[in-house]
Design an enzyme around this catalytic site. Sequence first.
Site, PDB file in Angstrom:
ATOM      1  CG  ASP A  73      -1.781  -1.298   1.364  1.00 16.54           C
ATOM      2  OD1 ASP A  73      -2.220  -1.693   0.260  1.00 16.54           O
ATOM      3  OD2 ASP A  73      -2.056  -1.882   2.428  1.00 16.54           O
ATOM      4  CD  GLN A  77       0.563  -9.127  -3.082  1.00 16.62           C
ATOM      5  OE1 GLN A  77       1.131  -9.751  -4.097  1.00 16.62           O
ATOM      6  NE2 GLN A  77      -0.860  -8.695  -2.791  1.00 16.62           N
ATOM      7  CE  LYS A  91       2.284  -2.666  -4.486  1.00 20.35           C
ATOM      8  NZ  LYS A  91       2.169  -2.234  -2.935  1.00 20.35           N
ATOM      9  N   GLY A 133      -4.575  -4.221  -3.744  1.00 19.85           N
ATOM     10  CA  GLY A 133      -5.535  -3.321  -3.924  1.00 19.85           C
ATOM     11  C   GLY A 133      -4.876  -2.010  -4.395  1.00 19.85           C
ATOM     12  CG  HIS A 134      -2.203  -1.871  -6.836  1.00 18.76           C
ATOM     13  ND1 HIS A 134      -1.380  -2.480  -7.868  1.00 18.76           N
ATOM     14  CD2 HIS A 134      -1.903  -2.456  -5.840  1.00 18.76           C
ATOM     15  CE1 HIS A 134      -0.747  -3.380  -7.126  1.00 18.76           C
ATOM     16  NE2 HIS A 134      -0.942  -3.304  -6.017  1.00 18.76           N
TER      17      HIS A 134
HETATM   18  P1  GDP Z   1      -0.795   0.376  -3.511  1.00 16.25           P
HETATM   19  O1  GDP Z   1      -1.233  -0.767  -2.945  1.00 16.25           O
HETATM   20  O2  GDP Z   1       0.578   0.353  -3.483  1.00 16.25           O
HETATM   21  O3  GDP Z   1      -0.991   0.734  -4.788  1.00 16.25           O
HETATM   22  O4  GDP Z   1      -1.185   1.461  -2.668  1.00 16.25           O
HETATM   23  P2  GDP Z   1      -2.775   1.569  -2.162  1.00 16.25           P
HETATM   24  O5  GDP Z   1      -3.591   2.131  -3.266  1.00 16.25           O
HETATM   25  O6  GDP Z   1      -3.410   0.319  -1.678  1.00 16.25           O
HETATM   26  O7  GDP Z   1      -2.664   2.692  -1.121  1.00 16.25           O
HETATM   27  C1  GDP Z   1      -2.192   4.011  -1.446  1.00 16.25           C
HETATM   28  C2  GDP Z   1      -3.176   5.181  -0.946  1.00 16.25           C
HETATM   29  O8  GDP Z   1      -2.237   6.479  -0.799  1.00 16.25           O
HETATM   30  C3  GDP Z   1      -4.088   5.368  -1.923  1.00 16.25           C
HETATM   31  O9  GDP Z   1      -5.181   5.907  -1.603  1.00 16.25           O
HETATM   32  C4  GDP Z   1      -3.419   6.702  -2.858  1.00 16.25           C
HETATM   33  O10 GDP Z   1      -4.454   7.256  -3.821  1.00 16.25           O
HETATM   34  C5  GDP Z   1      -2.911   7.293  -2.236  1.00 16.25           C
HETATM   35  N1  GDP Z   1      -1.636   7.875  -2.333  1.00 16.25           N
HETATM   36  C6  GDP Z   1      -0.668   7.690  -3.325  1.00 16.25           C
HETATM   37  N2  GDP Z   1       0.347   8.653  -3.347  1.00 16.25           N
HETATM   38  C7  GDP Z   1       0.010   9.613  -2.376  1.00 16.25           C
HETATM   39  C8  GDP Z   1       0.531  10.568  -2.136  1.00 16.25           C
HETATM   40  O11 GDP Z   1       1.693  11.051  -2.548  1.00 16.25           O
HETATM   41  N3  GDP Z   1      -0.194  11.416  -1.336  1.00 16.25           N
HETATM   42  C9  GDP Z   1      -1.537  11.159  -0.663  1.00 16.25           C
HETATM   43  N4  GDP Z   1      -1.988  11.872   0.130  1.00 16.25           N
HETATM   44  N5  GDP Z   1      -1.850  10.061  -0.967  1.00 16.25           N
HETATM   45  C10 GDP Z   1      -1.362   9.076  -1.822  1.00 16.25           C
HETATM   46  P1  IMO Z   2      -0.996  -4.375  -2.268  1.00 11.39           P
HETATM   47  O1  IMO Z   2      -0.568  -4.834  -3.520  1.00 11.39           O
HETATM   48  C1  IMO Z   2      -1.033  -4.939   1.959  1.00 11.39           C
HETATM   49  C2  IMO Z   2      -0.886  -8.924   3.682  1.00 11.39           C
HETATM   50  C3  IMO Z   2      -2.184  -9.367   4.425  1.00 11.39           C
HETATM   51  C4  IMO Z   2      -1.571 -10.262   5.328  1.00 11.39           C
HETATM   52  C5  IMO Z   2      -0.447 -11.160   4.481  1.00 11.39           C
HETATM   53  C6  IMO Z   2      -1.067 -12.461   3.735  1.00 11.39           C
HETATM   54  O2  IMO Z   2      -1.922  -3.557  -2.310  1.00 11.39           O
HETATM   55  O3  IMO Z   2       0.121  -3.576  -1.492  1.00 11.39           O
HETATM   56  P2  IMO Z   2      -2.325 -12.966   1.762  1.00 11.39           P
HETATM   57  O4  IMO Z   2      -3.927 -12.606   1.542  1.00 11.39           O
HETATM   58  O5  IMO Z   2      -1.640 -12.623   0.587  1.00 11.39           O
HETATM   59  O6  IMO Z   2      -2.095 -14.415   2.140  1.00 11.39           O
HETATM   60  O7  IMO Z   2      -2.194 -12.209   3.240  1.00 11.39           O
HETATM   61  O8  IMO Z   2      -0.032 -10.134   3.395  1.00 11.39           O
HETATM   62  N1  IMO Z   2      -1.061  -8.598   2.026  1.00 11.39           N
HETATM   63  C7  IMO Z   2      -1.033  -7.035   1.921  1.00 11.39           C
HETATM   64  N2  IMO Z   2      -0.847  -6.105   2.780  1.00 11.39           N
HETATM   65  N3  IMO Z   2      -1.069  -4.530   0.861  1.00 11.39           N
HETATM   66  C8  IMO Z   2      -1.369  -5.554  -0.072  1.00 11.39           C
HETATM   67  O9  IMO Z   2      -1.349  -5.606  -1.471  1.00 11.39           O
HETATM   68  C9  IMO Z   2      -1.232  -7.147   0.614  1.00 11.39           C
HETATM   69  N4  IMO Z   2      -1.400  -8.227   0.036  1.00 11.39           N
HETATM   70  C10 IMO Z   2      -1.444  -9.096   1.001  1.00 11.39           C
HETATM   71  O10 IMO Z   2      -2.737  -8.305   4.964  1.00 11.39           O
HETATM   72  O11 IMO Z   2      -0.806  -9.775   6.250  1.00 11.39           O
HETATM   73 MG    MG Z   3      -2.800  -1.609  -1.718  1.00 10.35          MG
END
Ligand code: GDP
Ligand code: IMO
Ligand code: MG
Length: 432
Positions: free
Chosen positions: A13, A230, A16, A47-48
């Site tokens: 999270d 991840q 990416k 979840g991106h």
């Molecule tokens: P990912 O799984 O690595 O793609 O990240 P997620 O989407 O799960 O979580 C990242 C969160 O941070 C999302 O809600 C993005 O919209 C938000 N985000 C990404 N870059 C920035 C930033 O530079 N500033 C802020 N405030 N939010 C950001």
């Molecule tokens: P993105 O791509 C954050 C974590 C789960 C758990 C562990 C194992 O959005 O960054 P799993 O269901 O993969 O066997 O769970 O990995 N986990 C993540 N945490 N972001 C993710 O994906 C994750 N994908 C798995 O919360 O701790």
């Molecule tokens: Mg994510």
Amino acid sequence: MPAIVILGAQWGDEGKGKATDLLATQSQSSGATIDYCVRTSGGHNAGHTIVVNGEKFATHLLPSGILTPGCTAVIANGVVVSPEALFREIDGLEQRGVDVTNLLVSANAHIIASYHSTIDKVAERFLGKNKIGTTGRGIGPAYADKINRTGIRVADLFDESILRQKVEAALDMKNHLLAKVYNRRAIGVEEIVEELLGYSERLRPMVTDTSLLLNTALDEGKTVLFEGAQATMLDVDHGTYPFVTSSNAVAGGVCTGAGVGPTRIDRVIGVIKAYTTRVGSGPFPTELFDEDGEKLWEIGGEVGVSTGRNRRCGWYDAVVARYASRVNGLTDYYLTKLDVLDSWEQIPVCVAYDIDGVRHDEMPMTQSEFHHAKPIYELFDGWQSDISGCRTFADLPKNAQRYVEALESMSGTQFWGVGVGPGREQTVLVRG
Ligand code: GDP
Ligand code: IMO
Ligand code: MG
């Protein structure tokens, strides 16, 4: 710059999705395009988030490049594919007017069937307080089947008799386990064969040899972006085992997960937050249990995109950053969410660990030591102003520049960009 990897440096999270979208669109404005956006590991546990013109999208199993016009989205062999989740995600995007016809899936990718998520959930319940805190999506059991050689692959969906044999073999042991250990009903072979055959016709036109496709594309000078899922600390080999996911989320996983050799990769970008978050169980040295943690959670909006779970929050950990630089061979870092720190007077950064009275500047060798790691902090002055409108490094307040430069000097890799908001335009390029 034909083959670029984007991956998470912490526990997921990091942003990416935004980094992928940014790179795809940045290249477009300079005349080139990202031709392929490829997922190589994990599944719909990811979840991106991508924010396009203020509109928010979340991708799970699909590569974020599905939202980039002209880009072909590829689900490569290293991904575990739930056909049910795949079509739900496609339908959801189509309903919002996104063209999802540019999607290809590897014939060798493994399938997540309903029994994988059933086993994931009952196994977690069985572990009780020792649970991993998985997403419950069947990721671990599907990868376990792959390694056990009892997995079902995408290509098997197109040969009914092979599929039936493989489902029989897959369910044999599992039914003993489900009935005798977990006290659940046994799963019928025919119900699974029917479930999977139900997807085969819709899946068939998307299926191809993605390794051949991507290598040919690279030969032709096309640009391929590998979108990590991840993150490094969730990697099954290099993360906080056993509190990890079941795939190789590090750069090396891209090669096995796509059938592309390491000599073809030109750039490896680590995405890292200006603080740290983690979902699920497992050690987290800089985790905060006080008002600062709550404030990071609230301002950062730290709620999981896939499961809606609250993310645990803590300060930036430079030991983790240096470790991720090393095990991934990073060429650049993209630092995200710097704007979340706008209101702090002082910002602590973990520069090393104290483990049982001994200072460790690098990741300790064993997980037992890591569980004992206490952060050694250095304090930095905050900037206490809104940086979300900054577009160049010089626009950032002096203390924000100092914070970024300090992180860069202790993180083992040069910083390419800094995120100052969720929108793709909210990025400051550190070196112009
Ligand atoms: P990912 O799984 O690595 O793609 O990240 P997620 O989407 O799960 O979580 C990242 C969160 O941070 C999302 O809600 C993005 O919209 C938000 N985000 C990404 N870059 C920035 C930033 O530079 N500033 C802020 N405030 N939010 C950001
Ligand atoms: P993105 O791509 C954050 C974590 C789960 C758990 C562990 C194992 O959005 O960054 P799993 O269901 O993969 O066997 O769970 O990995 N986990 C993540 N945490 N972001 C993710 O994906 C994750 N994908 C798995 O919360 O701790
Ligand atoms: Mg994510």
